[in-house]
Design a protein around this motif. Structure first.
Motif, PDB file in Angstrom:
ATOM      1  N   ALA A  17       0.666  -1.437  -0.053  1.00 12.58           N
ATOM      2  CA  ALA A  17      -0.051   0.493  -0.052  1.00 12.58           C
ATOM      3  C   ALA A  17       0.538   1.089  -0.002  1.00 12.58           C
ATOM      4  O   ALA A  17       1.513   1.882   1.062  1.00 12.58           O
ATOM      5  CB  ALA A  17      -0.732   0.125   1.128  1.00 12.58           C
ATOM      6  N   GLU A  18       1.126   2.202  -1.057  1.00 18.22           N
ATOM      7  CA  GLU A  18       1.760   2.839  -0.920  1.00 18.22           C
ATOM      8  C   GLU A  18       1.084   4.101  -1.429  1.00 18.22           C
ATOM      9  O   GLU A  18       1.911   5.674  -1.147  1.00 18.22           O
ATOM     10  CB  GLU A  18       2.818   2.915  -2.304  1.00 18.22           C
ATOM     11  CG  GLU A  18       3.621   1.547  -2.064  1.00 18.22           C
ATOM     12  CD  GLU A  18       4.748   0.978  -2.955  1.00 18.22           C
ATOM     13  OE1 GLU A  18       4.184   2.010  -4.306  1.00 18.22           O
ATOM     14  OE2 GLU A  18       5.630   0.717  -2.873  1.00 18.22           O
ATOM     15  N   VAL A  19      -0.060   4.524  -1.522  1.00 12.32           N
ATOM     16  CA  VAL A  19      -0.625   5.554  -1.583  1.00 12.32           C
ATOM     17  C   VAL A  19      -1.917   5.416  -0.289  1.00 12.32           C
ATOM     18  O   VAL A  19      -3.132   4.819  -0.282  1.00 12.32           O
ATOM     19  CB  VAL A  19      -1.474   5.886  -2.813  1.00 12.32           C
ATOM     20  CG1 VAL A  19      -1.858   7.347  -2.537  1.00 12.32           C
ATOM     21  CG2 VAL A  19      -0.449   6.150  -4.237  1.00 12.32           C
ATOM     22  N   GLN A  31      11.100  10.430  -4.697  1.00 10.04           N
ATOM     23  CA  GLN A  31      12.722   9.546  -5.014  1.00 10.04           C
ATOM     24  C   GLN A  31      12.309   8.723  -4.905  1.00 10.04           C
ATOM     25  O   GLN A  31      13.120   8.170  -6.049  1.00 10.04           O
ATOM     26  CB  GLN A  31      13.378  10.386  -4.290  1.00 10.04           C
ATOM     27  CG  GLN A  31      13.348  12.121  -3.830  1.00 10.04           C
ATOM     28  CD  GLN A  31      14.536  12.657  -3.029  1.00 10.04           C
ATOM     29  OE1 GLN A  31      15.350  12.610  -3.238  1.00 10.04           O
ATOM     30  NE2 GLN A  31      13.702  13.714  -1.987  1.00 10.04           N
ATOM     31  N   TYR A  32      11.901   7.686  -4.053  1.00 15.95           N
ATOM     32  CA  TYR A  32      11.893   6.906  -3.971  1.00 15.95           C
ATOM     33  C   TYR A  32      11.517   5.702  -5.028  1.00 15.95           C
ATOM     34  O   TYR A  32      11.934   4.502  -6.013  1.00 15.95           O
ATOM     35  CB  TYR A  32      12.335   5.267  -2.484  1.00 15.95           C
ATOM     36  CG  TYR A  32      13.524   6.564  -2.045  1.00 15.95           C
ATOM     37  CD1 TYR A  32      14.617   5.586  -1.714  1.00 15.95           C
ATOM     38  CD2 TYR A  32      13.707   7.248  -1.171  1.00 15.95           C
ATOM     39  CE1 TYR A  32      15.666   5.642  -0.578  1.00 15.95           C
ATOM     40  CE2 TYR A  32      14.797   7.314  -0.293  1.00 15.95           C
ATOM     41  CZ  TYR A  32      15.473   7.609  -0.143  1.00 15.95           C
ATOM     42  OH  TYR A  32      16.497   7.635   0.640  1.00 15.95           O
ATOM     43  N   PHE A  33      10.566   6.287  -4.706  1.00 12.47           N
ATOM     44  CA  PHE A  33       9.192   5.509  -6.121  1.00 12.47           C
ATOM     45  C   PHE A  33      10.459   5.692  -7.411  1.00 12.47           C
ATOM     46  O   PHE A  33       9.621   5.267  -7.857  1.00 12.47           O
ATOM     47  CB  PHE A  33       7.890   6.083  -5.407  1.00 12.47           C
ATOM     48  CG  PHE A  33       7.401   5.705  -4.139  1.00 12.47           C
ATOM     49  CD1 PHE A  33       7.652   4.549  -3.485  1.00 12.47           C
ATOM     50  CD2 PHE A  33       5.833   6.454  -4.388  1.00 12.47           C
ATOM     51  CE1 PHE A  33       6.712   4.072  -3.049  1.00 12.47           C
ATOM     52  CE2 PHE A  33       5.587   5.808  -3.332  1.00 12.47           C
ATOM     53  CZ  PHE A  33       5.653   4.792  -2.208  1.00 12.47           C
ATOM     54  N   ASP A  34      10.692   7.214  -7.580  1.00  8.98           N
ATOM     55  CA  ASP A  34      11.067   7.497  -8.892  1.00  8.98           C
ATOM     56  C   ASP A  34      11.729   6.026  -9.503  1.00  8.98           C
ATOM     57  O   ASP A  34      11.862   5.272 -10.244  1.00  8.98           O
ATOM     58  CB  ASP A  34      11.570   8.777  -9.112  1.00  8.98           C
ATOM     59  CG  ASP A  34      10.212   9.675  -9.062  1.00  8.98           C
ATOM     60  OD1 ASP A  34       9.320   9.547  -8.743  1.00  8.98           O
ATOM     61  OD2 ASP A  34      10.813  10.780  -8.603  1.00  8.98           O
ATOM     62  N   LYS A  45       2.414   5.759 -11.903  1.00  6.65           N
ATOM     63  CA  LYS A  45       1.773   5.676 -10.588  1.00  6.65           C
ATOM     64  C   LYS A  45       1.097   4.710  -9.415  1.00  6.65           C
ATOM     65  O   LYS A  45       1.119   3.625 -10.083  1.00  6.65           O
ATOM     66  CB  LYS A  45       0.408   6.617 -11.948  1.00  6.65           C
ATOM     67  CG  LYS A  45      -0.655   6.702 -10.767  1.00  6.65           C
ATOM     68  CD  LYS A  45      -2.184   6.860 -12.383  1.00  6.65           C
ATOM     69  CE  LYS A  45      -3.248   7.250 -11.082  1.00  6.65           C
ATOM     70  NZ  LYS A  45      -3.775   6.250 -10.523  1.00  6.65           N
ATOM     71  N   ARG A  46       1.299   5.638  -8.634  1.00  9.06           N
ATOM     72  CA  ARG A  46       0.870   4.247  -7.079  1.00  9.06           C
ATOM     73  C   ARG A  46      -0.830   4.047  -7.351  1.00  9.06           C
ATOM     74  O   ARG A  46      -1.297   5.160  -7.111  1.00  9.06           O
ATOM     75  CB  ARG A  46       1.307   4.480  -6.396  1.00  9.06           C
ATOM     76  CG  ARG A  46       3.069   4.435  -6.296  1.00  9.06           C
ATOM     77  CD  ARG A  46       3.784   3.024  -6.519  1.00  9.06           C
ATOM     78  NE  ARG A  46       5.089   3.125  -6.124  1.00  9.06           N
ATOM     79  CZ  ARG A  46       6.177   3.163  -7.293  1.00  9.06           C
ATOM     80  NH1 ARG A  46       5.686   3.562  -8.641  1.00  9.06           N
ATOM     81  NH2 ARG A  46       7.249   2.947  -6.989  1.00  9.06           N
TER      82      ARG A  46
END
Length: 290
Positions: A17-19, A31-34, A45-46
Protein backbone atom coordinates in the motif's frame (compact mmCIF):
# COMPACT_ATOMS: atom_id res chain seq x y z
CA UNK A 1 -15.92 -12.50 6.80
CA UNK A 2 -12.37 -13.92 6.69
CA UNK A 3 -10.74 -15.18 3.51
CA UNK A 4 -12.10 -18.56 2.40
CA UNK A 5 -9.24 -20.30 0.51
CA UNK A 6 -11.73 -22.44 -1.43
CA UNK A 7 -13.22 -19.34 -3.02
CA UNK A 8 -10.02 -17.68 -4.34
CA UNK A 9 -7.58 -18.81 -7.00
CA UNK A 10 -4.43 -17.76 -5.12
CA UNK A 11 -3.06 -15.90 -2.08
CA UNK A 12 -0.52 -13.16 -2.75
CA UNK A 13 1.71 -12.73 0.31
CA UNK A 14 3.38 -9.49 -0.78
CA UNK A 15 1.27 -6.47 -1.74
CA UNK A 16 2.27 -2.88 -0.97
CA UNK A 17 0.00 0.00 0.00
CA UNK A 18 1.85 3.08 -1.21
CA UNK A 19 -0.82 5.79 -1.51
CA UNK A 20 -2.83 7.12 1.41
CA UNK A 21 -6.46 8.07 0.96
CA UNK A 22 -5.93 10.97 3.35
CA UNK A 23 -2.42 12.35 2.86
CA UNK A 24 -0.45 13.43 -0.23
CA UNK A 25 2.54 11.41 -1.38
CA UNK A 26 5.53 12.08 0.82
CA UNK A 27 8.22 13.98 -1.17
CA UNK A 28 11.07 11.92 0.29
CA UNK A 29 9.38 8.62 -0.55
CA UNK A 30 8.57 9.97 -4.01
CA UNK A 31 12.28 9.91 -4.89
CA UNK A 32 12.50 6.22 -4.03
CA UNK A 33 9.32 5.48 -5.99
CA UNK A 34 10.87 7.22 -9.01
CA UNK A 35 13.99 5.04 -8.76
CA UNK A 36 12.06 1.81 -8.17
CA UNK A 37 9.74 2.49 -11.10
CA UNK A 38 12.71 3.02 -13.39
CA UNK A 39 14.41 -0.14 -12.08
CA UNK A 40 11.32 -2.32 -12.58
CA UNK A 41 10.25 -0.50 -15.76
CA UNK A 42 6.88 -0.06 -14.08
CA UNK A 43 4.20 2.62 -14.12
CA UNK A 44 5.16 5.48 -11.80
CA UNK A 45 1.54 6.09 -10.78
CA UNK A 46 0.81 4.23 -7.56
CA UNK A 47 -2.69 2.76 -7.11
CA UNK A 48 -4.75 3.67 -4.07
CA UNK A 49 -5.72 0.99 -1.58
CA UNK A 50 -9.31 0.85 -2.91
CA UNK A 51 -7.93 0.51 -6.46
CA UNK A 52 -5.68 -2.32 -5.31
CA UNK A 53 -8.56 -4.11 -3.63
CA UNK A 54 -10.73 -3.75 -6.75
CA UNK A 55 -7.96 -5.14 -8.93
CA UNK A 56 -7.39 -8.19 -6.75
CA UNK A 57 -11.11 -8.81 -6.44
CA UNK A 58 -11.37 -8.81 -10.23
CA UNK A 59 -8.52 -11.36 -10.34
CA UNK A 60 -10.15 -13.36 -7.49
CA UNK A 61 -6.84 -13.37 -5.59
CA UNK A 62 -6.66 -12.88 -1.81
CA UNK A 63 -3.69 -10.89 -0.56
CA UNK A 64 -1.67 -9.60 2.39
CA UNK A 65 -1.56 -5.80 2.34
CA UNK A 66 1.01 -3.63 4.10
CA UNK A 67 2.95 -0.41 3.97
CA UNK A 68 6.59 0.09 5.05
CA UNK A 69 7.30 2.29 8.06
CA UNK A 70 10.76 3.76 7.49
CA UNK A 71 10.32 7.07 9.26
CA UNK A 72 13.60 6.80 11.15
CA UNK A 73 15.59 5.17 8.35
CA UNK A 74 14.96 7.61 5.52
CA UNK A 75 12.73 10.26 7.09
CA UNK A 76 9.65 9.57 4.99
CA UNK A 77 6.20 9.83 6.56
CA UNK A 78 4.52 6.45 6.64
CA UNK A 79 1.03 5.49 5.59
CA UNK A 80 -0.90 4.70 8.75
CA UNK A 81 -1.26 1.05 9.68
CA UNK A 82 -4.70 1.97 10.98
CA UNK A 83 -5.75 3.22 7.56
CA UNK A 84 -4.62 -0.05 5.99
CA UNK A 85 -6.42 -2.12 8.62
CA UNK A 86 -9.65 -0.15 8.44
CA UNK A 87 -9.84 -0.33 4.65
CA UNK A 88 -9.00 -4.04 4.73
CA UNK A 89 -11.83 -4.66 7.21
CA UNK A 90 -14.35 -3.54 4.60
CA UNK A 91 -13.16 -6.30 2.24
CA UNK A 92 -12.02 -8.96 4.69
CA UNK A 93 -13.05 -11.77 2.36
CA UNK A 94 -10.09 -10.90 0.13
CA UNK A 95 -7.72 -8.60 2.09
CA UNK A 96 -5.48 -9.79 4.94
CA UNK A 97 -4.12 -6.73 6.81
CA UNK A 98 -0.46 -6.68 7.81
CA UNK A 99 1.27 -3.77 9.56
CA UNK A 100 4.74 -2.25 9.46
CA UNK A 101 6.39 -0.60 12.44
CA UNK A 102 9.82 1.01 12.35
CA UNK A 103 11.99 -1.21 14.61
CA UNK A 104 13.52 1.85 16.22
CA UNK A 105 10.13 2.64 17.80
CA UNK A 106 10.91 -0.15 20.26
CA UNK A 107 8.52 -0.38 23.20
CA UNK A 108 6.26 2.32 21.80
CA UNK A 109 6.10 0.34 18.58
CA UNK A 110 5.22 -2.75 20.61
CA UNK A 111 2.24 -0.87 22.06
CA UNK A 112 1.05 -0.09 18.55
CA UNK A 113 1.56 -3.70 17.44
CA UNK A 114 -0.57 -5.02 20.29
CA UNK A 115 -3.33 -2.50 19.62
CA UNK A 116 -3.36 -3.36 15.91
CA UNK A 117 -3.62 -7.08 16.65
CA UNK A 118 -6.21 -6.90 19.43
CA UNK A 119 -8.44 -4.12 18.12
CA UNK A 120 -7.90 -3.90 14.35
CA UNK A 121 -7.49 -7.49 13.24
CA UNK A 122 -3.93 -7.23 11.91
CA UNK A 123 -2.67 -10.70 10.96
CA UNK A 124 1.07 -10.13 10.40
CA UNK A 125 3.91 -7.63 10.09
CA UNK A 126 6.43 -6.41 7.54
CA UNK A 127 10.03 -5.33 8.21
CA UNK A 128 12.44 -3.85 5.68
CA UNK A 129 15.88 -3.57 7.28
CA UNK A 130 17.33 -1.84 4.23
CA UNK A 131 14.80 0.99 4.20
CA UNK A 132 14.56 1.04 7.99
CA UNK A 133 18.37 1.24 8.28
CA UNK A 134 18.32 -1.39 11.00
CA UNK A 135 19.91 -4.80 11.50
CA UNK A 136 17.00 -7.29 11.75
CA UNK A 137 18.39 -8.68 15.02
CA UNK A 138 19.04 -5.29 16.63
CA UNK A 139 17.68 -5.59 20.17
CA UNK A 140 15.78 -2.34 19.71
CA UNK A 141 13.23 -4.32 17.66
CA UNK A 142 12.79 -7.14 20.17
CA UNK A 143 9.85 -5.61 22.10
CA UNK A 144 7.91 -5.57 18.81
CA UNK A 145 8.94 -9.12 17.96
CA UNK A 146 7.87 -10.25 21.43
CA UNK A 147 4.31 -9.10 20.75
CA UNK A 148 4.24 -10.75 17.32
CA UNK A 149 5.55 -14.01 18.79
CA UNK A 150 3.04 -13.89 21.65
CA UNK A 151 0.22 -14.05 19.12
CA UNK A 152 2.02 -16.54 16.85
CA UNK A 153 1.77 -14.24 13.84
CA UNK A 154 4.00 -14.11 10.76
CA UNK A 155 6.57 -11.41 10.04
CA UNK A 156 7.88 -10.71 6.54
CA UNK A 157 11.51 -9.54 6.30
CA UNK A 158 12.87 -8.02 3.11
CA UNK A 159 15.95 -9.90 1.87
CA UNK A 160 18.37 -9.50 -1.02
CA UNK A 161 18.84 -6.62 -3.42
CA UNK A 162 16.40 -3.72 -3.35
CA UNK A 163 14.95 -1.70 -6.19
CA UNK A 164 14.41 1.04 -3.62
CA UNK A 165 17.39 3.37 -3.95
CA UNK A 166 18.79 1.65 -7.05
CA UNK A 167 20.33 4.29 -9.32
CA UNK A 168 20.10 7.08 -6.75
CA UNK A 169 23.18 8.93 -5.54
CA UNK A 170 24.78 6.71 -2.90
CA UNK A 171 21.87 4.31 -3.34
CA UNK A 172 19.66 6.84 -1.63
CA UNK A 173 21.51 6.13 1.59
CA UNK A 174 20.14 2.57 1.56
CA UNK A 175 22.52 -0.07 2.94
CA UNK A 176 22.10 -3.39 1.17
CA UNK A 177 23.90 -5.28 3.94
CA UNK A 178 20.71 -5.28 6.01
CA UNK A 179 19.08 -7.38 3.32
CA UNK A 180 21.37 -10.36 3.92
CA UNK A 181 19.06 -13.23 4.96
CA UNK A 182 21.43 -14.75 7.54
CA UNK A 183 21.00 -11.59 9.63
CA UNK A 184 17.45 -12.80 10.34
CA UNK A 185 18.72 -16.15 11.64
CA UNK A 186 19.16 -14.81 15.18
CA UNK A 187 15.54 -13.63 15.12
CA UNK A 188 14.39 -17.10 14.05
CA UNK A 189 16.33 -18.63 16.95
CA UNK A 190 15.24 -16.10 19.56
CA UNK A 191 11.56 -16.13 18.50
CA UNK A 192 10.71 -19.71 17.49
CA UNK A 193 6.98 -18.99 17.83
CA UNK A 194 7.11 -16.22 15.23
CA UNK A 195 6.63 -17.39 11.65
CA UNK A 196 9.35 -15.69 9.61
CA UNK A 197 8.91 -15.10 5.89
CA UNK A 198 12.05 -14.17 3.95
CA UNK A 199 10.79 -11.99 1.13
CA UNK A 200 12.11 -12.34 -2.42
CA UNK A 201 14.64 -14.81 -3.92
CA UNK A 202 17.29 -13.03 -1.78
CA UNK A 203 19.82 -12.52 -4.58
CA UNK A 204 22.81 -12.33 -4.22
CA UNK A 205 22.39 -14.43 -1.04
CA UNK A 206 19.81 -16.92 -2.34
CA UNK A 207 21.46 -19.95 -0.78
CA UNK A 208 21.32 -18.39 2.69
CA UNK A 209 17.51 -18.21 2.51
CA UNK A 210 17.26 -21.78 1.27
CA UNK A 211 19.52 -22.97 4.08
CA UNK A 212 17.49 -21.13 6.72
CA UNK A 213 14.17 -22.48 5.43
CA UNK A 214 15.62 -26.00 5.52
CA UNK A 215 17.08 -25.54 8.99
CA UNK A 216 14.41 -23.55 10.83
CA UNK A 217 10.87 -24.90 11.21
CA UNK A 218 9.52 -21.35 11.49
CA UNK A 219 11.19 -19.90 8.36
CA UNK A 220 9.45 -19.61 4.98
CA UNK A 221 10.24 -17.85 1.67
CA UNK A 222 7.99 -15.65 -0.43
CA UNK A 223 9.06 -15.43 -4.06
CA UNK A 224 7.99 -11.85 -4.73
CA UNK A 225 9.90 -9.09 -6.45
CA UNK A 226 11.16 -11.16 -9.38
CA UNK A 227 9.46 -12.72 -12.35
CA UNK A 228 9.84 -16.52 -11.96
CA UNK A 229 11.50 -16.67 -15.37
CA UNK A 230 14.54 -15.00 -13.78
CA UNK A 231 14.72 -17.14 -10.62
CA UNK A 232 18.09 -18.71 -9.72
CA UNK A 233 17.86 -22.40 -10.62
CA UNK A 234 18.18 -23.56 -7.01
CA UNK A 235 14.87 -21.83 -6.16
CA UNK A 236 13.04 -24.10 -8.60
CA UNK A 237 15.04 -27.15 -7.45
CA UNK A 238 14.17 -26.72 -3.76
CA UNK A 239 10.56 -25.68 -4.41
CA UNK A 240 10.13 -28.94 -6.30
CA UNK A 241 11.61 -31.00 -3.48
CA UNK A 242 12.67 -30.31 0.11
CA UNK A 243 11.04 -26.88 0.44
CA UNK A 244 7.77 -27.58 -1.37
CA UNK A 245 5.80 -26.66 1.78
CA UNK A 246 7.93 -23.56 2.56
CA UNK A 247 7.61 -21.53 -0.65
CA UNK A 248 4.92 -18.86 -1.06
CA UNK A 249 3.53 -16.87 -3.97
CA UNK A 250 4.11 -13.13 -3.71
CA UNK A 251 4.04 -10.52 -6.46
CA UNK A 252 5.42 -7.23 -5.05
CA UNK A 253 2.45 -5.25 -6.36
CA UNK A 254 2.28 -2.64 -7.77
CA UNK A 255 5.70 -3.13 -9.36
CA UNK A 256 4.83 -6.66 -10.49
CA UNK A 257 1.27 -7.70 -11.31
CA UNK A 258 0.08 -10.97 -9.80
CA UNK A 259 -1.31 -12.47 -13.01
CA UNK A 260 1.99 -11.81 -14.80
CA UNK A 261 3.89 -13.54 -11.99
CA UNK A 262 1.54 -16.52 -12.08
CA UNK A 263 1.78 -16.81 -15.84
CA UNK A 264 5.58 -16.85 -15.67
CA UNK A 265 5.52 -19.37 -12.80
CA UNK A 266 3.70 -21.88 -15.00
CA UNK A 267 6.62 -21.79 -17.43
CA UNK A 268 9.47 -21.61 -14.89
CA UNK A 269 9.94 -25.33 -14.25
CA UNK A 270 7.83 -25.90 -11.14
CA UNK A 271 6.31 -29.38 -11.16
CA UNK A 272 2.56 -29.39 -11.84
CA UNK A 273 1.70 -30.75 -8.39
CA UNK A 274 3.83 -28.02 -6.75
CA UNK A 275 1.92 -25.07 -8.20
CA UNK A 276 -1.18 -25.41 -5.96
CA UNK A 277 1.08 -25.46 -2.89
CA UNK A 278 2.98 -22.42 -4.08
CA UNK A 279 -0.03 -20.40 -5.21
CA UNK A 280 -2.36 -20.98 -2.27
CA UNK A 281 -2.12 -24.04 -0.04
CA UNK A 282 1.13 -23.16 1.79
CA UNK A 283 -0.07 -19.61 2.52
CA UNK A 284 -3.44 -20.90 3.68
CA UNK A 285 -1.76 -23.10 6.28
CA UNK A 286 0.73 -20.45 7.37
CA UNK A 287 -2.03 -17.87 7.81
CA UNK A 288 -4.28 -20.47 9.47
CA UNK A 289 -7.06 -19.94 6.96
CA UNK A 290 -7.72 -23.67 6.68
Amino acid sequence: MPVDPTKVTAIDMHVHAEVSCHDPEDPVMAQYFDAASAYFKADRKRPTIPETIAYYRQQNIAFCLFTVDCESGIGAKRISNYEVAELAANDSDIVIPFASIDPRKGKYGAREARDLIENYGVKGFKFHGIMQDCHPADRVAYPIYEVIAEYGLPAIFHTGHSGMGTGMRGGGGVRLKYGQPILVDDVAVDFPDMKIILAHPSWPWTDESLSMALHKENVFIDLSGWSPKYFPKQIIQYANSQLKHKMLFGSDWPLIRPEKWMEAAREAGFREEILPLLMKDNASRLLELS
